[in-house]
Scaffold this motif. Sequence first.
Motif, short mmCIF file in Angstrom:
data_model
loop_
_atom_site.label_atom_id
_atom_site.label_comp_id
_atom_site.label_asym_id
_atom_site.label_seq_id
_atom_site.Cartn_x
_atom_site.Cartn_y
_atom_site.Cartn_z
N ALA A 117 9.30 -32.15 -11.55
CA ALA A 117 9.09 -31.22 -10.43
C ALA A 117 10.28 -31.13 -9.47
O ALA A 117 10.27 -30.29 -8.58
N ASP B 110 9.49 -25.04 -9.23
CA ASP B 110 8.14 -24.49 -9.41
C ASP B 110 7.48 -25.00 -10.70
O ASP B 110 6.31 -24.71 -10.95
N ALA C 256 5.51 -27.03 -13.38
CA ALA C 256 4.34 -27.91 -13.29
C ALA C 256 4.08 -28.51 -14.66
O ALA C 256 4.17 -27.82 -15.68
N THR D 54 4.33 -22.97 -14.75
CA THR D 54 4.94 -22.87 -13.42
C THR D 54 3.86 -22.41 -12.44
O THR D 54 2.91 -21.74 -12.83
N LYS E 115 5.56 -23.11 -5.70
CA LYS E 115 5.12 -24.51 -5.54
C LYS E 115 6.23 -25.37 -4.93
O LYS E 115 5.96 -26.21 -4.06
N ASN F 58 5.59 -27.56 -1.70
CA ASN F 58 5.63 -29.03 -1.77
C ASN F 58 6.73 -29.61 -0.90
O ASN F 58 6.55 -30.66 -0.28
N ASP G 112 0.52 -31.52 -5.56
CA ASP G 112 0.81 -32.08 -6.90
C ASP G 112 0.34 -33.53 -7.01
O ASP G 112 0.03 -33.99 -8.10
N LYS H 48 -3.60 -29.65 -7.59
CA LYS H 48 -3.11 -29.44 -8.97
C LYS H 48 -4.20 -29.56 -10.04
O LYS H 48 -3.97 -29.14 -11.18
N GLU I 253 -4.47 -21.70 -8.83
CA GLU I 253 -3.65 -22.78 -8.25
C GLU I 253 -2.68 -22.26 -7.19
O GLU I 253 -2.45 -22.93 -6.18
N TYR J 87 -2.51 -23.77 -3.37
CA TYR J 87 -1.32 -24.35 -2.75
C TYR J 87 -1.01 -23.63 -1.44
O TYR J 87 -0.67 -24.24 -0.43
#
Length: 236
Positions: free
Chosen positions: A12, A30, A32, A42, A46, A50, A197, A212, A222, A226
């Motif tokens: 990540a 991005d 995942a 992805t 994200k 994050n 995440d 996640k 998702e 987020y």
Amino acid sequence: MKKLEMIYEGKAKKVYNTDDANVVIVDYKDDATALNGLKKGTIHDKGIINNRVTNHLMKMLEKEGVPTHFIEEISDRETIVKKVSIVPLEVIVRNIAAGSLAKRLGLEEGVKMKRTVLEYCYKDDALGDPMVNEYHILAMEYCTKEELDLIASYSLKINEVLSAYLKDLNIELIDFKLEFGKTADGTIVLADEISPDTCRFWDSVTHEKLDKDRFRRDMGGEEDAYKEIMKRLLGE
Ligand code: TMP
């Protein structure tokens, strides 16, 4: 601060050296993954979410007396952090049974436990991050007894601070994963990230999953989850 060569690329994040030997730049992606890298995808933006959520929470934890690697956010996806050697442990803090614990002990997800549970996993992708206890950690010298005691007490303190903060935002902190590192002078600091995440966040009222697990379990939504976490924590 000059960004130099990339020294690490994880699932990540990327990490870059700088012209200061004691600091590195983290760059959030991005990408995942789940199921130890078996599932790939992805999650749009994200990395931005994050980065910003992690820094927001790390700043709060610093104020509450938990030392962290955070130095300065320099862009949407990039943050300057202290260079550390990572203690090869994932510390998992659990308030409510979910995920692998619910499976292992045959509990229904959502069951509140009588007290907080701490688990340690040895960080090794090839071995699938096996769970270890204090005896394994000391026998294998993953860290010292003093360091482990400090890591455990910081982890419980982080749980208290974050649970109380998130409760006011109508978010239940089910469980989460932490990583710690050692700076050049041997200080133990919170490292890595604290984000959707690495945490299970449930809406306190609807119990909707805002993390996640939506990706891990192919639930969809998702990206909105987020975004909702960023909105509740940072107001945007
Ligand atoms: P688990 O129930 O799958 O063991 O996960 C517990 C918590 O730790 C959950 O919030 C997700 C997080 N976690 C990570 O951030 N990285 C990992 O590799 C694993 C296994 C869990």
